[in-house]
Write an enzyme that holds these catalytic residues in place. Sequence first.
Site, PDB file in Angstrom:
ATOM      1  N   CYS A  50       0.824  -1.235  -0.019  1.00  0.00           N
ATOM      2  CA  CYS A  50       0.042  -0.052  -0.061  1.00  0.00           C
ATOM      3  C   CYS A  50       0.955   1.302   0.016  1.00  0.00           C
ATOM      4  CB  CYS A  50      -0.810  -0.075   1.174  1.00  0.00           C
ATOM      5  SG  CYS A  50       0.001  -0.156   2.772  1.00  0.00           S
ATOM      6  N   ALA A 192      -3.453  -6.498  10.298  1.00  0.00           N
ATOM      7  CA  ALA A 192      -2.513  -6.232  11.519  1.00  0.00           C
ATOM      8  C   ALA A 192      -2.526  -5.142  12.163  1.00  0.00           C
ATOM      9  CB  ALA A 192      -0.936  -6.613  10.880  1.00  0.00           C
TER      10      ALA A 192
END
Length: 453
Positions: A50, A192
């Site tokens: 990302c 996460a």
Amino acid sequence: MSLIVIGMSHRTTGVDLLERVVLTDEQSRRLVDSLALNEHVNATVVVSTCNRVEIYADVETFHGAVTGITESLAVTTGLAVDQLRDHLYVHFEDRAVAHAFQVASGLDSVAVGEAQILGQLRDALRVAQDGDHLDPSLSALMQHALRVGKRVHSETDIDTVSRSLVERSLVVAQTVLGELGAQRALVVGAGAMSGLAAHTLARAGVGSLTVINRTPAKAARLAEATGGAARDWADLAEAVTQADLVVSCTGAVGHVLDAHTVRPSETPTLLVDLALPRDVDPRLADLPGIALISLEDLSAAVADDAEKTQLTAAHELVSAEVAEFLVVRRAAAVAPAVAELRARAADVVAAELSRLEQRTELTEHDQAQVQRTVHRVVEKILHTPTVRIKQLAGEEQGGQDYAALLRMLFDLDPHESRVSQIPHTGVPAKYSGERSGGETSWGVEEPAGGEPR
């Protein structure tokens, strides 16, 4: 052949362009396949997350590879080369190794210390392996990078740095909203970072905690683990309206929270965007009652002494690993030339012993004595220079190419066949009593002077 890294990350461009460059799994595969056809590129690994797109490559020529990789990336993303060029960075050889290790350790991430990058690197390596796009040199780099990343996370407390980002957002939340015990918190995402946020909010004692994710089962597991409640993705807009604090980190391409899901509020509402690309449309900060804090804002905050200690420890560990890897790599680069030298010596010895055999009538005992004597002479002559040249190659000597120097001094041809060579001895099979053999040494020769070709 040389190692290079070409990429773009949050450090070299804004989120707007980065969002357009991030590759899907299919685009990554297409890029790897296209580079396999490039005559300047021997092997590639494409890493797309990302907040970064990077191509790790083992290349024949520096400039040809950089041009080819840049053009292929432009075609894959649909952007013009000029749009990419000013935002791309290129790391060559030593710096490429150092960068790979820093990335694997989470030291180059927006959320410094995050461990998710290890899984992303592992996935990228697996794609390259499955497509047969690796060679031993690039494979060694990527495998070692993964080991370094694991070591950094196991031997330092670098993970606490990423946790501190969430904790910093809670400090902002208390300033904007007041005591957290009276606030309704919503976590969007179940990965996460979202999991870290949910656990941190739970420990901070928020009034209520809700988790929403596109996969209901993941949202339910995270909610159960943090004492919160899970809701369906279709309820996102309603859940945002009912929340005082919204933390979002989905990793999606495109905004998750926009004008359709977030409305003006009569009471303060804080949106915390921990995602890259951004989950939250920046224009929402202009709405009445809405405050927005981004990952960039949190990352810009000055680290405290404990965080600095962990960062220093991680950087020192990475630096030591880089130095060790380069010593081994440089020594390996000269190994083929050393093997060629020993093969040349073996050919000379074989020819002279054959000539001696034809001209004399030595007993078997005398022949064995001569053979052993010649063997010892060859070993003694070759031992010191071959050991020393490997030592010199392992040191940084202004980029001098010791393999090329050795070939020039002894007029060695790397393309000649040395079928009579015995590894490590250089003694012909006929006169050694051993079977002839050979070994393949993989190495990378740097351009002369250490400069890109």
